[in-house]
Structures are given as structure tokens and as C-alpha cells.
Scaffold this active site. Structure first.
Site, PDB file in Angstrom:
ATOM      1  N   TRP A 135       8.455  -4.108   6.177  1.00 40.28           N
ATOM      2  CA  TRP A 135       7.511  -3.105   6.655  1.00 40.28           C
ATOM      3  C   TRP A 135       6.823  -3.566   7.929  1.00 40.28           C
ATOM      4  O   TRP A 135       6.620  -2.771   8.855  1.00 40.28           O
ATOM      5  CB  TRP A 135       6.468  -2.807   5.572  1.00 40.28           C
ATOM      6  CG  TRP A 135       5.555  -1.664   5.893  1.00 40.28           C
ATOM      7  CD1 TRP A 135       5.716  -0.356   5.550  1.00 40.28           C
ATOM      8  CD2 TRP A 135       4.339  -1.719   6.663  1.00 40.28           C
ATOM      9  NE1 TRP A 135       4.670   0.406   6.041  1.00 40.28           N
ATOM     10  CE2 TRP A 135       3.819  -0.407   6.732  1.00 40.28           C
ATOM     11  CE3 TRP A 135       3.645  -2.751   7.290  1.00 40.28           C
ATOM     12  CZ2 TRP A 135       2.636  -0.107   7.392  1.00 40.28           C
ATOM     13  CZ3 TRP A 135       2.461  -2.457   7.966  1.00 40.28           C
ATOM     14  CH2 TRP A 135       1.960  -1.140   8.007  1.00 40.28           C
TER      15      TRP A 135
ATOM     16  N   HIS B   1       8.171   4.304  -4.272  1.00 40.95           N
ATOM     17  CA  HIS B   1       8.761   3.170  -4.989  1.00 40.95           C
ATOM     18  C   HIS B   1       9.294   3.637  -6.342  1.00 40.95           C
ATOM     19  O   HIS B   1       9.029   3.040  -7.374  1.00 40.95           O
ATOM     20  CB  HIS B   1       7.755   2.037  -5.134  1.00 40.95           C
ATOM     21  CG  HIS B   1       7.372   1.420  -3.830  1.00 40.95           C
ATOM     22  ND1 HIS B   1       6.380   0.481  -3.702  1.00 40.95           N
ATOM     23  CD2 HIS B   1       7.848   1.614  -2.570  1.00 40.95           C
ATOM     24  CE1 HIS B   1       6.265   0.114  -2.439  1.00 40.95           C
ATOM     25  NE2 HIS B   1       7.157   0.800  -1.729  1.00 40.95           N
TER      26      HIS B   1
ATOM     27  N   TYR C 176       0.679   5.920  -0.419  1.00 36.61           N
ATOM     28  CA  TYR C 176       1.769   6.366   0.448  1.00 36.61           C
ATOM     29  C   TYR C 176       1.703   7.866   0.738  1.00 36.61           C
ATOM     30  O   TYR C 176       2.096   8.314   1.823  1.00 36.61           O
ATOM     31  CB  TYR C 176       3.116   6.009  -0.179  1.00 36.61           C
ATOM     32  CG  TYR C 176       3.442   4.535  -0.151  1.00 36.61           C
ATOM     33  CD1 TYR C 176       3.978   3.939   0.981  1.00 36.61           C
ATOM     34  CD2 TYR C 176       3.192   3.724  -1.259  1.00 36.61           C
ATOM     35  CE1 TYR C 176       4.268   2.586   1.014  1.00 36.61           C
ATOM     36  CE2 TYR C 176       3.475   2.371  -1.240  1.00 36.61           C
ATOM     37  CZ  TYR C 176       4.017   1.806  -0.099  1.00 36.61           C
ATOM     38  OH  TYR C 176       4.291   0.459  -0.067  1.00 36.61           O
TER      39      TYR C 176
ATOM     40  N   ARG D 130      -1.487  -0.017  -5.428  1.00 36.90           N
ATOM     41  CA  ARG D 130      -2.077  -1.330  -5.203  1.00 36.90           C
ATOM     42  C   ARG D 130      -3.165  -1.326  -4.135  1.00 36.90           C
ATOM     43  O   ARG D 130      -3.839  -2.345  -3.935  1.00 36.90           O
ATOM     44  CB  ARG D 130      -0.992  -2.354  -4.872  1.00 36.90           C
ATOM     45  CG  ARG D 130      -0.250  -2.158  -3.580  1.00 36.90           C
ATOM     46  CD  ARG D 130       0.935  -3.118  -3.482  1.00 36.90           C
ATOM     47  NE  ARG D 130       1.489  -3.203  -2.157  1.00 36.90           N
ATOM     48  CZ  ARG D 130       2.370  -2.337  -1.646  1.00 36.90           C
ATOM     49  NH1 ARG D 130       2.793  -1.324  -2.382  1.00 36.90           N
ATOM     50  NH2 ARG D 130       2.830  -2.494  -0.418  1.00 36.90           N
TER      51      ARG D 130
ATOM     52  N   ARG E 276      -7.429  -3.683  -2.343  1.00 31.36           N
ATOM     53  CA  ARG E 276      -7.685  -4.081  -0.961  1.00 31.36           C
ATOM     54  C   ARG E 276      -9.130  -3.760  -0.598  1.00 31.36           C
ATOM     55  O   ARG E 276      -9.547  -2.595  -0.661  1.00 31.36           O
ATOM     56  CB  ARG E 276      -6.746  -3.339  -0.001  1.00 31.36           C
ATOM     57  CG  ARG E 276      -5.278  -3.646  -0.223  1.00 31.36           C
ATOM     58  CD  ARG E 276      -4.400  -2.788   0.659  1.00 31.36           C
ATOM     59  NE  ARG E 276      -2.987  -3.037   0.402  1.00 31.36           N
ATOM     60  CZ  ARG E 276      -1.997  -2.324   0.925  1.00 31.36           C
ATOM     61  NH1 ARG E 276      -2.272  -1.324   1.759  1.00 31.36           N
ATOM     62  NH2 ARG E 276      -0.739  -2.612   0.629  1.00 31.36           N
TER      63      ARG E 276
ATOM     64  N   ASP F 291     -14.513  22.444 -20.718  1.00 29.16           N
ATOM     65  CA  ASP F 291     -15.629  22.628 -19.814  1.00 29.16           C
ATOM     66  C   ASP F 291     -16.432  21.325 -19.712  1.00 29.16           C
ATOM     67  O   ASP F 291     -15.904  20.327 -19.249  1.00 29.16           O
ATOM     68  CB  ASP F 291     -16.493  23.817 -20.234  1.00 29.16           C
ATOM     69  CG  ASP F 291     -15.713  25.132 -20.179  1.00 29.16           C
ATOM     70  OD1 ASP F 291     -14.823  25.256 -19.322  1.00 29.16           O
ATOM     71  OD2 ASP F 291     -15.976  26.025 -21.006  1.00 29.16           O
TER      72      ASP F 291
END
Length: 834
Positions: free
Chosen positions: A192, A311, A320, A374, A378, A584
Site C-alpha cells: 500500500w 478484505h 475503507y 482496525r 489509531r 423505540d
């Protein structure tokens, strides 16, 4: 009548003829031609894309083109367009406080990014980015260069037009091309970074510095980018088919590089790659994955119910998915009004992505963590950052969908920006988005108002329940969906993210920000049923369940839904049946059949990061201690109330455990790649039910009343608004007292009072005046039909969805629903009382 285009001859930068055929001001879909295949449809659309004619504009024109004007067909115009996306364009009013603040942010970011930049070094361009084994050091180096280049190109920054800084940036690019990036260098670590991350940043820096690059340096840049990313259809060193967000990222790299290298042919390839013309549409990012040729692809991308998978089987709308939307919006902006305008009719699906794939998963500026993969591990992605990306993308999309859709998107954007009082979108977004968003806000179109809806995503085993005072998300998994993702040493403790996790969003908008994910006890996520203990880092990640039953049903136009999952835990023999009946403002939580050969089983009622560390906990009306470190076994609990969170009613008095604690952790503990080593401490209150060691057939039942007052909770404990009518390994069912509504999850064939099913099903039966409304589904997604018997005489059919029929029986009515290929979607029937 079909409109047949006249294919133009395609020069390097083609100039389409305005004589091509159009109908009603829009390019018609050539796929309506009898006998057309997906490949010929998309190839025809590509030809029409070349024929599209729109006015030259530096902001996005409609993606659905009208004929009659000249097109943007030169590289300089497209570079200017991309430059505008990066800088906000010319004519910024630097006296405007919001513009000035945005410019100041750019300058400050550049000052930070430029620290340590030294092209005379031999080990790395920056002293903290010297690794030749971690590829993100390469991407981060290019990102810093792009950040500094942005400030150099934006008027009003301290760096604007600085010739010494320009030369330093050029030397920095040269250093990276000589020492790290290009045909002479072997890639390492993550593809990547080489094909997407570094290439995107280098492209951006090159657009910003274009006039100073010179021919030789520009040639080296283009060669380097094309070395790693030559084809918008393929990626990775072994040239795999690019799918989902990766395909759009790759396409963006190729597109901007094409603009830099004056290559119209590559722009045509980019347009076609979005529809996967080469693959006959199997991996189109525009088509739904459960429709047409895309059903033969990898399954990555959007589905018609709003689910997004990347993935293979990971729910990823907030990761993504948002990146796909973001980069697609930038590509549409770049290509609009050119010979390469995207005209694939599947572009219309973007409307549904926004309405079904993002709107229900946003909670006042926060994207539900269950669909962020994931990224929750971060630190840079906390604080409503993901929602900012979604908003910026939709702002860019508005010009591409003129008319009713533009108005709807405008109403959405205005609502999203206004309701997030935790993060001021206008104070954090980029310059171009700021300018565009302010135009949206100034529009006479009113904000949509808060979302009030119950939405289920059966293609990714998730549910979202929106009420005026709270939002509740439910995360499950099954034989069809992975439990969680932990790759690249990220998201190491998400073991129970899909074991029935319940995320409650209240007016504490920073609850899931401010270091929630490193400090929460990951072995006791709210709503989950688990075996006590701490697995190894990343244990069981990317695992499907052995159980098929996950999903539910929802009554259209209401906030009434039944949801459930058969839990078969990874790494132990624990299994059980879990239901959430979202009625509700009350959620009835039911569990049965909780069994394990070993270990202590627990069901977590709540685990709340406290906005106020001294937030009151009432147990049957009595205040529990508020000191950190308090723990107790709470006997005969009939009701609980947590200040700032809501109430919990136990119609069957239960024994619970309570714990207040200050939890300290670092982000590095859950993310070795992007985590930080600074300890953070947050206060928590945890409540759970202990089912004992090696339980057999244990269960639970409580009513959750988010945002309810203590007084209301106490009242409901005396007269519960929802009653349990079945809790076995065959069926869970409740009845609402106010109107007689019955909600049931059938795990196998079974009966709940006057309702019976011939097998697995999720059912809602709601009396409504003289009618009875029935909603049902097959949450296993395996059955060809579901048969229900409703023991109520005098009912006749008023309306029914296709595939649903009813016939009288001796004591009521039999409902038959064809559920094959419905993929867990709800089917509806309205009956009338005689």
C-alpha cells in the site's frame, strides 16, 4: 427508444464531437440494447464518457452530462482543478476569519512537517524516518513534503512562495527518488505504501510544485509512480486485481499521474477501471456487489443494503468505505466535464451509499466503531475524524448529482455539521471543503433534522437504532462475516468486537474518542457474552463463526426492530443465543442457552467511560459509592441508573457485579505500528452478570432504557413496558404492553404464545388499529422459505411484498415468505381484522 452513440476517434487528448446522440439532456445507458453483455454495456458507457460535453469549470460539474458545450481537454486545466482541491483555489478572502484560520492551520502543519527536513542526510530525509524495513517511513516522508508544498502554494501562509523553501522541497523530492522510491529501489513491507500512500502524496506535491519541477525531474517522478502503479485495475507486486477502496485509490494515483504526464489514454483507463470494463464489471466499484456481474467478483465494496466489505468479509464503511467515497468524489470532480466523465449508470448507486451506507452509521459526528475495522486502534482516527472524511466527500458529490439528490445531500451535510457539537467541521476541514461547505450551509435547503430510524445491514451483521435522544449500534458476526481485523500489528485487542457488542451514543459526544479504545477493558465490551480471561494479541482475527444465525427484521417507517445472533465464541466452547428487541426507547436484551465446558462466562450489561468520574450509580434507588476502586456484588437488582447514560430494568431480579476503576494504557498496546507510548488514564464503570464456571443453559433478561431518567427507570421497574414471553433455545420473544406488539427470534421451529415458526426466523407482529403489520426475515440467509402461523382469526391480506402470501387456517392465518436470495432482508405483510 434506445439512443445509439457514434463512437468518436480518440486522440491522446480527445476532443469529442457535440453531434453524438443524447436523449432528454442526459447520456442514455447503452446497456438497454437487447442482448448486451456487461462488458459491452460498460464499453459503450466508456464511449459515451468520451462523448460527454460540459462547461469548463474549476468545481465539479454534474457527472450526468448534458450536451452542447466545450469540454476540458488539456492537462493544464486538470492540473488547475486538482490544485484547487489541494489549496482552495484562487481568490480566497484572507480577511475572512474562517478562511484565515484554515490558512493558519496549513502554515502550522507545514512548520511541523518541515522540522528535520535535510536533503544532505544519507540515512533518511527526516531524522525520525530512516527505516529501510518499514514502508510507512517512505509514505510519511512524502506526506510531509506534500504538506509543506501545500503551505508553499497557499497565499497567506508564512511559507507562501518562499524560494528557499521551494528549493528545499525540490531537493527533498530528489533525495526520495535517489534513495528510496523508483525503478532502482526494491520495495519492502507493505505494498500500500509504495503503490498508493507514497504515490498519492508525491503526485500532490508535484501538482503543487509543477511549474518549478522542470522536465527532467517531472519525468523521474512520473517514471517512479508508474513503476509502482502503472495500471488502475491491478495492484501489489504480484499484480492482483484491485478491488473496493484499493481500486479507487489506485485509479486516483493513475489519474493524477496522467494529468502530470499529459496522458489522456490513462484517464480513459481510469474511467473504465471504476466500472471494471476489463473484467466485465466483476469488480466494479460502482455496482452493488449483490447485483449483476459483481456477484462474481471478490465481494469487496458496497451492497444494496448499505453494507461495505473490504478484505473479503470485514465490515468497513467507516474505514475503507469512507476512503472509497472520498477518493471517488475527488476523481469525479477531476473528470467532470471532460472527455473522461464517468457515465456508467451504476454511478447512481452512490446515492444509496450515502443514504444507507453512511447516514445510519453516523451518530452526531461519530462513525460507529463496529464498521471502522482496525482504524479504531489509531490515535489519529479518534475525535470524529472519520465522519469529517465522509462529510467532505458528500460535499464534493453534491455538484455531481443535481436536482433532488443534491438537495437531499445538502440537507444531510447541513445536519451532520450542525449536530456535531464536539468537533467543529468548519474549524478542521481543508480549504477547498471549507469553501464548498459554507456554500452548502448558505443554501436555502433546510437541514434534514436528526435521524430517527432503525436500520439493519444483513450483509455485514450490524444494526443501528436511532432515536431522538440516543443512538445504539449492535455488532455481530456469522459464517458470512469476519469477527475483527488485526493486521500490520494493529487493533490487537478487538477480540470481542462482534460478540454482541453494543455501543450507546448519548449526548456525551466524545465518549468513544478521548482514548476510549486503548483504555476500555477489551475483555468486557458492553453487550458481549464472553469467557473471562485475556487472549493473546490478535487472537482469532479474521475468523468467521460456525453459526449462520445473525440478523433480524425491522418494521418499515418505525424504530421497531428485532435483532439477534447465535454466539459461538472463538477459542472456547462458549455458545449462546442473544437477542436485542429495539422497541423505540426501550431495548429488551435476552440471552439463553449460555453454555461452556470450562471458564467463567459473563454478560456485560454496561462498560462506560465516565464523562464525570463521580457519575451516580443508583441500585434499586440507592446510591453506590463513587470512589475509583469500588467493586461489589449487587444482589436482587431490579433497576439501575447511571447518570448521563440511562436506566436498566431487570424484571427478573438479577445478581450483578459492579466496578469503578481508573484504567491506564498506551495506544502502543493496541497498535504497534501507529500507537504512541504516552500513558493515558480514563475512569470507567463496569456492570456485568456472572453466569458461573462452565455454565449450562444460563440466560439473562433486562430492559435497557438509554437516556431515561432515574424516575422513569424506577417507574418501569414496577411496571415493565415490555414483558418476556419466551426464552428458550428455540425462541426468544417479548410483548410490548402498550400495543400488544410481539417481537420474536426463532432459533429453530418453535412457538411463542399465538405465533409459531417452522424454523429459524426473526419476526415482528404489530397490531395497528384495524390492521396487523407483520415483518419477517431469515437471519440464517439459507432458507428457501419461512412459514409462520398466527393464531388469530378473522385476518385477511391488505398488501404483501412480492414472495409473501397468506392463507387461512383453522385457528388463524398461515404466512409463507419466499426467502431464497433475500440475504436476510425484511419482508412485509399487512393484514386487516374482520
Amino acid at each position: 427508444m434506445d439512443c445509439i452513440p457514434t463512437p468518436p476517434v480518440m486522440p491522446r487528448w480527445p476532443r469529442p464531437s457535440t453531434a453524438d446522440t443524447f436523449c432528454e439532456g442526459r447520456i442514455m445507458n447503452p446497456g438497454t440494447t437487447p442482448g448486451a453483455t456487461r462488458r459491452t454495456v460498460l464499453a459503450g458507457a466508456a464511449v459515451l464518457g468520451a462523448a460527454a460535453a460540459l462547461p469548463i469549470t474549476l468545481t465539479a460539474a454534474p457527472a450526468h452530462a448534458a450536451a452542447g458545450n466545450s469540454v476540458v481537454d488539456d492537462a493544464a486545466s486538470l492540473r488547475t482543478r486538482w490544485h484547487t482541491l489541494l489549496t482552495g483555489g484562487p481568490g480566497l478572502d484572507l480577511t475572512d476569519p474562517q478562511i484565515a484560520a484554515a490558512v493558519a492551520r496549513i502554515g502550522k502543519a507545514a512548520t511541523t512537517s518541515a522540522k528535520g527536513l535535510d536533503p544532505t542526510r544519507t540515512d533518511g530525509l527526516f531524522p525520525d524516518l530512516t527505516s529501510t524495513t518499514l514502508s510507512n517511513h517512505v509514505t510519511t516522508s512524502f506526506k510531509r513534503l506534500a504538506t509543506v508544498a501545500t503551505a508553499w502554494a497557499v497565499p497567506g501562509t508564512p511559507q507562501y512562495g518562499d524560494t528557499a523553501l521551494r528549493d528545499l522541497l525540490l531537493a527533498g523530492i530528489d533525495w526520495m527518488l535517489t534513495h528510496r522510491y523508483g525503478p532502482g529501489h526494491t520495495r519492502f513491507d507493505n505494498d500500500w505504501d509504495w503503490e498508493i500512500g507514497s504515490a498519492l502524496a508525491l503526485n500532490d506535491a508535484s501538482v503543487l510544485l509543477y511549474d518549478a519541477l522542470g522536465t527532467e525531474r517531472l519525468g523521474r517522478i512520473n517514471t517512479a509512480v508508474r513503476h509502482y502503479t502503472p495500471d488502475p485495475n491491478l495492484w501489489r507486486a504480484d499484480r492482483q486485481i484491485a478491488t473496493g477502496a484499493n481500486r479507487v485509490w489506485i485509479s486516483t494515483v493513475v489519474a493524477v499521474n496522467a494529468v502530470l504526464s499529459d496522458n489522456g489514454d490513462d484517464l480513459a483507463r481510469v474511467r473504465d477501471a471504476l466500472s471494471d470494463v476489463e473484467g466485465s464489471g466483476a469488480n466494479s466499484v460502482l455496482a452493488f456487489n449483490d447485483a449483476g456481474a459483481t456477484a462474481e467478483g471478490t465481494g469487496e465494496g458496497f451492497y444494496s443494503d448499505g453494507s461495505f466489505l473490504q478484505h473479503y468479509k470485514h465490515p468497513y464503511n467507516g474505514g475503507y468505505g469512507k476512503e472509497l467515497l472520498n477518493n471517488l468524489s475527488r476523481l469525479l470532480n477531476l473528470l467532470a466535464g471532460t472527455a473522461w466523465t464517468v457515465t456508467d449508470p451504476d454511478l447512481d448507486n452512490v446515492r444509496s451509499w450515502v443514504d444507507d451506507g453512511f447516514d445510519p452509521l453516523l451518530a452526531r459526528g461519530d462513525v460507529m466503531a463496529s464498521v471502522c475495522g482496525r482504524e479504531i486502534a489509531r490515535p489519529s482516527k479518534q475525535g470524529h475524524v472519520s465522519a469529517q472524511t465522509v462529510i467532505e466527500a458528500v460535499v464534493r458529490l453534491i455538484p455531481s448529482f443535481p436536482g433532488e439528490t443534491a438537495d437531499r445531500f445538502t440537507a444531510l451535510v447541513k445536519q451532520w455539521i450542525a449536530e456535531d457539537t464536539y468537533r467543529d467541521f468548519l474549524a478542521v476541514t481543508d480549504l477547498a471543503s471549507l469553501v464548498a461547505a459554507r456554500q452548502v450551509i448558505a443554501s436555502p435547503v433546510p437541514a434534514r433534522g436528526p435521524l430517527v430510524a432503525h436500520k439493519q445491514h444483513p450483509r455485514m451483521d450490524k444494526a443501528a437504532h436511532h432515536r431522538p435522544s440516543f443512538v445504539l449500534g449492535i455488532s455481530a458476526y456469522s459464517s458470512r462475516i469476519y469477527n475483527y481485523e488485526s493486521i500490520q500489528n494493529e487493533n490487537l485487542h478487538a477480540w470481542h468486537l462482534s460478540d454482541g457488542m453494543v455501543l450507546l451514543h448519548t449526548d456525551d459526544l466524545g465518549h468513544y474518542s478521548e482514548d476510549y479504545w486503548p483504555t476500555i477493558d477489551p475483555t468486557r465490551l458492553p453487550g458481549t457474552t464472553v469467557i473471562a480471561g485475556r487472549p493473546a494479541d490478535a487472537a482469532g482475527q479474521r475468523t468467521t463463526s460456525t453459526a449462520d444465525w445473525a440478523g433480524g427484521t425491522a418494521l418499515p417507517g418505525t424504530t421497531l426492530g428485532a435483532y439477534g445472533m447465535e454466539l459461538r465464541a472463538y477459542g472456547s466452547s462458549l455458545h449462546g443465543l442473544k437477542s436485542w428487541f429495539c422497541l423505540d426507547d426501550v431495548i429488551a436484551c435476552v440471552g439463553s442457552g449460555i453454555t461452556s465446558d470450562a471458564g467463567t462466562a459473563e454478560t456485560v450489561v454496561e462498560n462506560r467511560k465516565l464523562r464525570d468520574p463521580k457519575a451516580a450509580l443508583l441500585v434499586n434507588g440507592k446510591a453506590a459509592p463513587t470512589d475509583a476502586g469500588w467493586s461489589a456484588e449487587l444482589d436482587q437488582v431490579r433497576w439501575l441508573h447511571v447518570a448521563g447514560t440511562g436506566g436498566y430494568v431487570f424484571p427478573e431480579p438479577a445478581t450483578l457485579h459492579g466496578l469503578r476503576e481508573d484504567r491506564t494504557a498506551t495506544w502502543r498496546e493496541i497498535n504497534l505500528k501507529y500507537g504512541t507510548d504516552t500513558p493515558v488514564t480514563r475512569p470507567y464503570l463496569t456492570l456485568w452478570q456472572d453466569h458461573g464456571t462452565a455454565p449450562s443453559g444460563a440466560g439473562y433478561f433486562w430492559l435497557q432504557a438509554p437516556a431515561a431518567s432515574a424516575e422513569r427507570t424506577k417507574q418501569w421497574s414496577s411496571a415493565p413496558p415490555v414483558k418476556l414471553i419466551a426464552r428458550s433455545t428455540a425462541v426468544h420473544a417479548v410483548r410490548r404492553c402498550a400495543d400488544g406488539l410481539v417481537a420474536a427470534n426463532f432459533w429453530t421451529a418453535g412457538t411463542a404464545q399465538n405465533l409459531a415458526s417452522d424454523g429459524p426466523a426473526s419476526v415482528l407482529v404489530r397490531p395497528d388499529g384495524k390492521t396487523v403489520k407483520v415483518s419477517l426475515s431469515d437471519p440464517t440467509q439459507l432458507r428457501s422459505s419461512v412459514v409462520l402461523d398466527l393464531a388469530q382469526r378473522g385476518l385477511t391480506v391488505v398488501s404483501a411484498d412480492p414472495g409473501v402470501s397468506a392463507a387461512p387456517t383453522g385457528n388463524g392465518i398461515r404466512i409463507t415468505a419466499e426467502t431464497a436470495e433475500r440475504h436476510g432482508a425484511t419482508l412485509n405483510l399487512t393484514l386487516k381484522r374482520s
